[in-house]
Design a protein around this motif. Structure first.
Motif, mmCIF file in Angstrom:
data_model
loop_
_atom_site.group_PDB
_atom_site.id
_atom_site.type_symbol
_atom_site.label_atom_id
_atom_site.label_comp_id
_atom_site.label_asym_id
_atom_site.label_seq_id
_atom_site.Cartn_x
_atom_site.Cartn_y
_atom_site.Cartn_z
ATOM 1 N N TYR A 167 0.826 -1.212 0.000
ATOM 2 C CA TYR A 167 0.000 0.000 0.000
ATOM 3 C C TYR A 167 0.859 1.260 0.000
ATOM 4 N N CYS A 168 1.935 1.267 0.752
ATOM 5 C CA CYS A 168 2.830 2.431 0.742
ATOM 6 C C CYS A 168 3.426 2.625 -0.645
ATOM 7 N N GLY A 169 3.780 1.525 -1.304
ATOM 8 C CA GLY A 169 4.298 1.614 -2.671
ATOM 9 C C GLY A 169 3.256 2.127 -3.641
ATOM 10 N N LEU A 170 2.033 1.601 -3.552
ATOM 11 C CA LEU A 170 0.953 2.028 -4.440
ATOM 12 C C LEU A 170 0.699 3.526 -4.316
ATOM 13 N N LEU A 171 0.714 4.029 -3.091
ATOM 14 C CA LEU A 171 0.374 5.430 -2.837
ATOM 15 C C LEU A 171 1.593 6.341 -2.714
ATOM 16 N N SER A 172 2.777 5.801 -2.943
ATOM 17 C CA SER A 172 4.027 6.564 -2.818
ATOM 18 C C SER A 172 4.125 7.257 -1.462
ATOM 19 N N ILE A 173 3.847 6.478 -0.417
ATOM 20 C CA ILE A 173 3.927 6.966 0.962
ATOM 21 C C ILE A 173 5.074 6.238 1.650
ATOM 22 N N GLU A 174 5.916 6.977 2.337
ATOM 23 C CA GLU A 174 6.972 6.346 3.128
ATOM 24 C C GLU A 174 6.354 5.746 4.382
ATOM 25 N N PRO A 175 6.653 4.488 4.693
ATOM 26 C CA PRO A 175 6.136 3.917 5.941
ATOM 27 C C PRO A 175 6.783 4.599 7.138
#
Length: 121
Positions: free
Chosen positions: A26-34
């Motif tokens: 999900y972080c990859g899909l949304l380009s969000i850093e965990p």
């Protein structure tokens, strides 16, 4: 009595088989850093820009309770660009763009998601 329930959604729970791999997907899909820690060994909260939270929950995952309808949709202002992005990403069962406005796909655990073109992105 005054109604204490607010007319807004604070979080959407998504059942996942493995919370760490789901977090990464999900972080990859949304380009969000965990940035958050996994809570109690089974929860990860993705804090979205609009204040909504996606809660990835390993404890509620059960293979026999998959939904066939989308759990929610992500907004976009460019459906074609989003479609190409998801095709290049690690998503399963990507449907066609319907009515020029939306398409569905699945996360690695079989949860159905949607991207929908909206005026406000």
């Amino acid at each position: 009595m005054k109604n204490p329930i607010q007319p807004k959604i604070g979080a959407t729970f998504i059942p996942v088989k493995d919370v760490e791999s789901a977090r990464d997907w999900y972080c990859g899909l949304l380009s969000i850093e965990p940035t958050e820690e996994i809570v109690n060994g089974h929860l990860y909260v993705l804090r979205l820009q609009d204040g909504h939270n996606l809660v990835l929950d390993q404890k509620i995952y059960k293979k026999y309770r998959k939904h066939r309808a989308p759990l929610f949709h992500f907004n976009t202002t460019d459906i074609q660009e989003s479609y190409t992005y998801v095709q290049d990403f690690e998503a399963d069962n990507i449907g066609e763009i319907e009515f020029g406005e939306f398409f569905t796909f699945e996360d690695p655990d079989g949860n159905v998601l949607m991207v929908c073109e909206c005026d406000n992105g």
